[in-house]
Each structure stands twice: as structure tokens, then as C-alpha cells.
Design an enzyme around this catalytic site. Structure first.
Site, short mmCIF file in Angstrom:
data_model
loop_
_atom_site.label_atom_id
_atom_site.label_comp_id
_atom_site.label_asym_id
_atom_site.label_seq_id
_atom_site.Cartn_x
_atom_site.Cartn_y
_atom_site.Cartn_z
N CYS A 131 1.04 -1.17 0.15
CA CYS A 131 0.06 0.07 0.09
C CYS A 131 0.74 1.23 0.06
O CYS A 131 1.32 1.61 0.96
CB CYS A 131 -0.96 -0.10 1.30
N CYS A 189 -0.33 4.14 2.18
CA CYS A 189 -0.12 4.01 3.61
C CYS A 189 1.40 4.17 3.91
O CYS A 189 1.66 4.81 5.26
CB CYS A 189 -0.75 2.62 4.13
N ASP A 190 2.20 3.74 3.14
CA ASP A 190 3.54 3.54 3.81
C ASP A 190 4.44 4.46 2.98
O ASP A 190 5.75 4.45 3.51
CB ASP A 190 3.92 1.91 3.71
#
Ligand code: NAP
Length: 314
Positions: A133, A136-137
Site C-alpha cells: 500500500c 499508507c507507507d
């Protein structure tokens, strides 16, 4: 054993929306979720296309408000893993790790799971350099080199997003031609921070705690390349973005599935089995978004209510 009016499998936007509509319709409802409410939407850092969403709202915060809403309507929820289903007949049974549950109707809203590249080290380094992701990261990779595996829209959009954080982004694709839409490709080609490696697959990811190197294979000529982390950085990131599979293994042979394994429904979310509905990303459709999942869930719950009234009269 207690027989619910409705069991909803999955607590993503489709399942929670179904829960809200079922609760308002006073259906005695149980939601079964394998871990935490959310599904794919938890991987979205900003929801900007859900009508009326608060500016800069994350997927996690939107889902938590949806979850609260289902509680307000008195919906029961259990964390359990669905292992098997028996869908024929008036009473349906859902068998989970923790026991059996029964209902007059079922809404399947189990979503999709990210595909894995099945190479050595992929699982070991998940969360320690390997990510599924980008949104997200990405901030964890500020100033580092990253690689994105995949050649579809999601991979190229992720690569473009990652250039805001990473020092350099290399897209690794197994064929010589990208699958992404031309407009998405053009945007990536114009970005000076993105490079491409074609006909290439990841064979192994290695390191001690964090990723230190990986082995790539050129599947056209068989050559092997070893990528090593820049000594100043000590590590690099690998984002895997090779699409999703519907979570439909347990429904094979029990429900009509399309060629790609998604559940076939009509526009009322009805499957080929009476009293069984599917909603959200798990069903065969063209647009998989939060808004279409929520819409599917609402329709499925209303149709489940109608079905219970009709069957009750028979
Ligand atoms: P996708 O379109 O299915 O692309 C998956 C990519 O991963 C393909 O390039 C595929 O290679 C590669 N791949 C698959 N399995 C692999 C493996 N085992 N090893 C290495 N590579 C592998 O998936 P997606 O990009 O996640 O997109 C899913 C859907 O959402 C698509 O319909 C897409 O158009 C849509 N989407 C749209 C947008 C947008 O419109 N902005 C954004 C994101 C996603 P091959 O090409 O060789 O098969």
C-alpha cells in the site's frame, strides 16, 4: 441455535452499509468480520471522492464512523473467520473457526485480497520494507530508493505518488508492455524520478531485519541481477501492486462466479441462490469504489428484508 434474519459476511463499506440499512429495517442482524472493520479502504490515506466526505479524511476514519453507525442501529458483530457456508434451503449456515451461525438471508461482502508475488522473503519483509500500500507507507521511504512491482493502473499511480517521498522509483514489470491506461502511462513516463525494468520478476528479497538486497530475473533472456541497497541508506522499499483476487474460494461450486472468480449478481445484488446476496468488491462489476460498495450494501439489505417478508408468507 439462534436464527438471525441476516448474516453479513465482511465489514468493509459494503457490509457496514448493509448493516446500517438492515438495522433501520429492524432485521435481527449479525456481521462477521475476520479482523478489523475496513477492508481495502483502510489503505487509502485520503478519501476525496466519497460524496460529502470530510476534507483530508482517511479511509480508516471514514470506516470507523460507518462502524459506529451500525452500532447505533443495534447490529451484532463478531470477529471470526468464515470457513464454509451452506446456502441452500430456507435457513443458511455459516461455519466459522469459533462456531456456527444461522440466518434466513446472507449478504456476502468479503471483498478482495491483494495478490502476492510468491517470492522468497516477501512475507518475511512485509512491513519491514515490503508494502502492499503506497498511500499508507510512502512516508516511511522518504529519501530512499523504492521499487514498484506491477504494470497496471494501480502500480503506476503508486509509483507516481511515491516520487513525492522516494529518491528514485523503479517500476518492475513482467512483460514488455504496461497494462495501465495510456494516460496513466504518459504521466509516469514524464516523471523524471521513475524508471522502468521490463520482462523482470523478483526472485528473492534478502536482508537482516530490513531489506538489504533482492534478486531479479529477466524472464526474456534468463539473466539475473542483484540489487543492493545504497550503502548510505542501508535499505530500500518494495511496493507490490499486482492486483487483487476476490475472496470467493469458499463459494466455489456453491454460487455462480464469473471467469475471474467474482460473484455474479443482478442489479438487486441477488445471487443465483434465493436469500443470498453479494455486495461490494467481491461481486462482478465495473467500478469498485467506496461509493459503489456502500450502494451495493444498501440495496442488498433492502432486498434481504423483502425476501424475508415474501418467504415468511409462503
Ligand atoms: P491490474 O490491472 O490487474 O494489473 C495488475 C498488474 O500486475 C499487471 O500489469 C500484471 O501483469 C501484473 N501482475 C499480475 N500478477 C503478477 C505476478 N504474479 N507477478 C508480476 N506481475 C504480476 O490491477 P490493478 O492495477 O490493481 O488495477 C485493478 C483494476 O482497478 C483495474 O481495472 C484498473 O484499471 C483499476 N484501477 C483504476 C485506476 C484509475 O482509473 N485511476 C487506478 C487503480 C486501479 P500483466 O500486465 O503481465 O498481466
Amino acid at each position: 441455535m439462534k436464527v438471525y434474519d441476516l448474516i453479513i459476511i465482511g465489514a468493509g463499506p459494503a457490509g457496514l452499509s448493509a448493516g446500517i440499512y438492515a438495522g433501520r429495517a429492524k432485521l435481527d442482524t449479525l456481521i462477521i468480520e475476520k479482523a478489523q472493520a475496513g477492508g481495502q479502504i483502510l489503505q487509502t490515506s485520503e478519501i476525496e471522492n466519497y460524496p460529502g466526505s470530510v476534507p483530508e479524511e482517511s479511509g480508516a476514519s471514514l470506516i470507523s464512523r460507518m462502524d459506529e453507525q451500525t452500532k447505533k442501529f443495534g447490529i451484532e458483530k463478531v470477529i471470526d473467520i468464515v470457513k464454509a457456508v451452506s446456502l441452500d434451503g430456507k435457513i443458511k449456515t455459516v461455519t466459522c473457526d469459533g462456531g456456527e451461525y444461522q440466518a434466513k438471508t446472507i449478504i456476502i461482502a468479503g471483498g478482495v485480497t491483494a495478490r502476492s508475488i510468491d517470492c522468497g522473503g516477501e512475507d518475511e519483509f512485509l512491513g519491514r520494507g515490503v508494502s502492499r500500500c503506497g498511500t499508507c507507507d510512502a512516508p516511511f521511504f522518504k529519501g530512499l530508493e523504492v521499487f514498484v512491482v506491477g504494470g497496471g493502473d494501480a502500480a503506476l499511480e503508486e509509483a507516481t505518488y511515491l516520487t513525492k517521498f522516494a529518491s528514485k522509483v523503479t517500476v518492475i514489470h513482467r512483460r514488455g508492455e504496461l497494462r495501465a491506461a495510456k494516460s496513466v502511462q504518459e504521466k509516469a513516463f514524464k516523471n523524471e524520478k521513475i524508471e522502468f525494468m521490463y520482462h523482470t520478476i523478483v526472485k528473492e528479497i534478502k536482508g537482516d531485519g530490513l531489506i538489504e538486497s533482492m534478486t531479479l530475473e529477466n524472464i526474456k533472456d534468463g539473466s539475473i541481477t542483484e540489487i543492493k541497497a545504497d550503502p548510505n541508506d542501508g535499505t530500500f522499499g518494495i511496493f507490490i501492486s499486482i492486483g487483487h483476487n476476490p475472496a470467493t474460494e469458499i463459494y466455489q461450486g456453491k454460487l455462480e462466479l464469473c471467469e475471474k472468480g467474482y460473484i455474479v449478481t443482478d442489479e438487486d445484488m441477488k445471487t443465483n441462490i434465493d436469500g443470498v446476496f453479494a455486495a461490494g468488491d467481491i461481486r462482478e462489476k465495473n467500478l469498485r469504489q467506496v461509493v459503489t460498495a456502500a450502494s451495493d450494501g444498501a440495496i442488498a439489505a433492502v432486498e434481504a428484508g423483502k425476501y424475508i417478508e415474501e418467504v415468511g408468507d409462503r
